[in-house]
Design an enzyme around this catalytic site. Structure first.
Site, PDB file in Angstrom:
ATOM      1  N   ASP A  83       0.801  -1.224   0.000  1.00  0.00           N
ATOM      2  CA  ASP A  83       0.000   0.000   0.000  1.00  0.00           C
ATOM      3  C   ASP A  83       0.832   1.272   0.000  1.00  0.00           C
ATOM      4  O   ASP A  83       0.428   2.286  -0.554  1.00  0.00           O
ATOM      5  CB  ASP A  83      -0.957   0.019   1.201  1.00  0.00           C
ATOM      6  CG  ASP A  83      -0.225   0.221   2.510  1.00  0.00           C
ATOM      7  OD1 ASP A  83       0.567  -0.671   2.879  1.00  0.00           O
ATOM      8  OD2 ASP A  83      -0.421   1.256   3.158  1.00  0.00           O
ATOM      9  N   TYR A 234      -4.919   0.784   9.424  1.00  0.00           N
ATOM     10  CA  TYR A 234      -6.115   1.027   8.613  1.00  0.00           C
ATOM     11  C   TYR A 234      -7.372   0.636   9.389  1.00  0.00           C
ATOM     12  O   TYR A 234      -8.183  -0.158   8.931  1.00  0.00           O
ATOM     13  CB  TYR A 234      -6.020   0.285   7.274  1.00  0.00           C
ATOM     14  CG  TYR A 234      -4.930   0.862   6.404  1.00  0.00           C
ATOM     15  CD1 TYR A 234      -5.109   2.096   5.779  1.00  0.00           C
ATOM     16  CD2 TYR A 234      -3.710   0.212   6.241  1.00  0.00           C
ATOM     17  CE1 TYR A 234      -4.106   2.659   5.009  1.00  0.00           C
ATOM     18  CE2 TYR A 234      -2.701   0.768   5.468  1.00  0.00           C
ATOM     19  CZ  TYR A 234      -2.903   1.992   4.857  1.00  0.00           C
ATOM     20  OH  TYR A 234      -1.915   2.555   4.096  1.00  0.00           O
TER      21      TYR A 234
END
Length: 497
Positions: A83, A234
């Protein structure tokens, strides 16, 4: 007298609209090479690839990595994207990245010319992985790698020897947010490939339908059950309601089935469409859903979605300086500012919504109503262009925040692969602890992660080019994904592509 004023007001709106439509094929010469920036913004994704790299890999300092991912659970989870600057595959931001890359292509792919193929390749690298992650019914593999252990090392992806822990959601441990976002990604991508690869498109759409049904039936935030693995990285701070609305919006667009339209009509209020949460990004999708659903009303004339024009206006008006409902902070240099941590992700996602909504307004011959103030499509595009120009170098630092673009750009980004010598330059393994010697070095990164957009400056336009400052110097896939669409629009508008 009142009717005369109303008529005058209407004439002014019509004149503004015709002016906006006629003149935004720009007369001026662009101050930036948006086509070059577009090419680089897509190339960046090759630097984030996990798995076995193809022969046409252009970011050649990268090599194969994560080839045993999933084996701990006897599943194939090879592929996908890292990511940001670490070596973990987080499914939640990866899915959002995929949705936004797909939306970029759906709205502006016709303007991308030679870059359209590269953009589709970037999407497919993600969707191939998401199909693997959703292969089992009522189960989604949402993470590969232990973030805490990974962050305790500074290793190339090719060398990583930290635990490749596999994390999943299922009926007993639901994750409506990540499941609905994954459904959105698969549905959006199915539209991208509908003409060029209809069989693949059908596979994606069937999977999206199944995954959304799972998201809706087994409700719960994924970070409730998986907190120790996904937080604080996250966490789903906004809850899962926004993803359910967003996922349904994409499935409505992809299927045109009354099922999803009915779902949106029945659940829009409870899913928070009235909330004024204006941070559009990997965690909160409300603003994106409002813009997407407004298109169905404005262009497809779906009358039951009439209210979404008002919802979209409300979001857009919050961004426009000088109107009564404006509530957005800008830096002295003019950058939209939401928060210290990777602020540029909000700049790129918001900018995409501005140019996309401007497109819908232009095509429907209407304007945004901001508490009595009229805001035209042209005004929205002007705001968006200013944000992109700031990102590319028109800022007090006189530097581009896209690596490899312009004469001056970040050289010490918070990114393991970029900051460590490549395999070709240093074939021997660099272990977990040794890598920190490079991390703490003041030397520029040896490998240029072309196209990477960093977290960006603070609220005073100050930027520190230091690897340790991950708030400012770390790039992320979800920062680049919406920028792809905006750059395609600008490159086309200025006749560069």
């Amino acid at each position: 007298m009142a009717s005369s004023l109303n008529l005058l007001h209407l004439l002014l709106i019509l004149l503004t609209l015709s002016s906006a439509t006629a003149t935004f094929r720009h007369r001026r010469t662009a101050s930036h090479n948006y086509r070059d920036a577009l090419t680089k913004s897509i190339l960046f994704f090759e630097g984030q690839r996990s798995g076995r790299l193809p022969p046409n890999q252009r970011m050649t300092w990268r090599r194969n990595s994560g080839l045993l991912d999933g084996s701990a659970m006897k599943v194939d989870l090879v592929g996908g994207y890292y990511d940001a600057g670490d070596n973990v595959k987080f499914g939640f931001p990866m899915a959002f990245t995929t949705t936004m890359l797909s939306w970029s292509v759906l709205e502006f792919g016709g303007m991308m010319k030679s870059e359209l193929g590269n953009a589709k390749t970037a999407i497919r690298w993600a969707t191939d992985y998401l199909l693997k992650a959703t292969a089992q019914p009522d189960t989604i593999y949402v993470q590969v790698g232990d973030a805490n252990k990974d962050h305790a090392c500074w290793e190339r992806p090719e060398d990583m020897d930290t635990q490749r822990t596999v994390i999943k959601i299922d009926r007993n441990n639901p994750g409506t947010d990540v499941a609905a976002e994954t459904a959105a990604a698969l549905a959006a991508a199915s539209l991208v490939f509908r003409k060029s690869d209809p069989n693949y498109s059908k596979v994606l759409l069937r999977r999206a339908i199944r995954v959304f049904a799972f998201a809706n039936k087994y409700r719960g935030a994924y970070s409730d059950g998986l907190k120790s693995y996904v937080c604080p990285f996250y966490c789903s701070y906004s809850g899962y309601q926004d993803e359910l609305l967003w996922g349904a919006a994409w499935l409505q667009k992809a299927t045109r089935s009354p099922t999803y339209l009915n779902f949106i009509q029945s659940n829009g209020q409870t899913l928070g469409v009235d909330e004024n949460d204006n941070n559009f990004g990997w965690d909160n999708k409300h603003a994106g859903a409002k813009i997407l659903l407004s298109k169905a009303f404005l262009l497809q004339k779906v009358q039951s979605l009439h209210d979404y024009k008002g919802h979209a206006d409300s979001f857009i008006c919050s961004l426009v300086p000088g109107v009564p409902s404006s509530q957005t902070q800008y830096t002295p240099g003019g950058l939209l500012f939401r928060m210290d941590d990777s602020n540029m992700q909000y700049v790129t996602s918001t900018t995409f919504l501005l140019v996309t909504y401007a497109k819908f307004l232009t095509r429907s011959h209407t304007v945004a109503n901001c508490g009595g103030a009229i805001v035209t499509a042209r005004r929205l595009r002007t705001i968006a262009k200013k944000q992109v120009d700031y990102l590319l170098g028109d800022n007090p630092m006189r530097m581009s925040f896209m690596v490899g673009y312009g004469p001056r750009f970040p050289e010490r980004i918070h990114h393991r692969g970029s900051s460590l010598p490549s395999i070709s330059a240093h074939p021997a393994k660099i272990d977990c602890g040794s890598g920190f010697n490079f991390m703490h070095s003041e030397s520029p990164n040896p490998n240029i992660l072309v196209g990477a957009v960093v977290g960006g400056p603070d609220e005073h336009d100050r930027y520190t080019d230091e690897r340790s400052d991950y708030f400012q110097t770390e790039p992320a896939t979800y920062t680049n994904a919406p920028l792809v669409g905006t750059l395609a629009y600008l490159a086309h508008s200025y006749g560069q592509i």
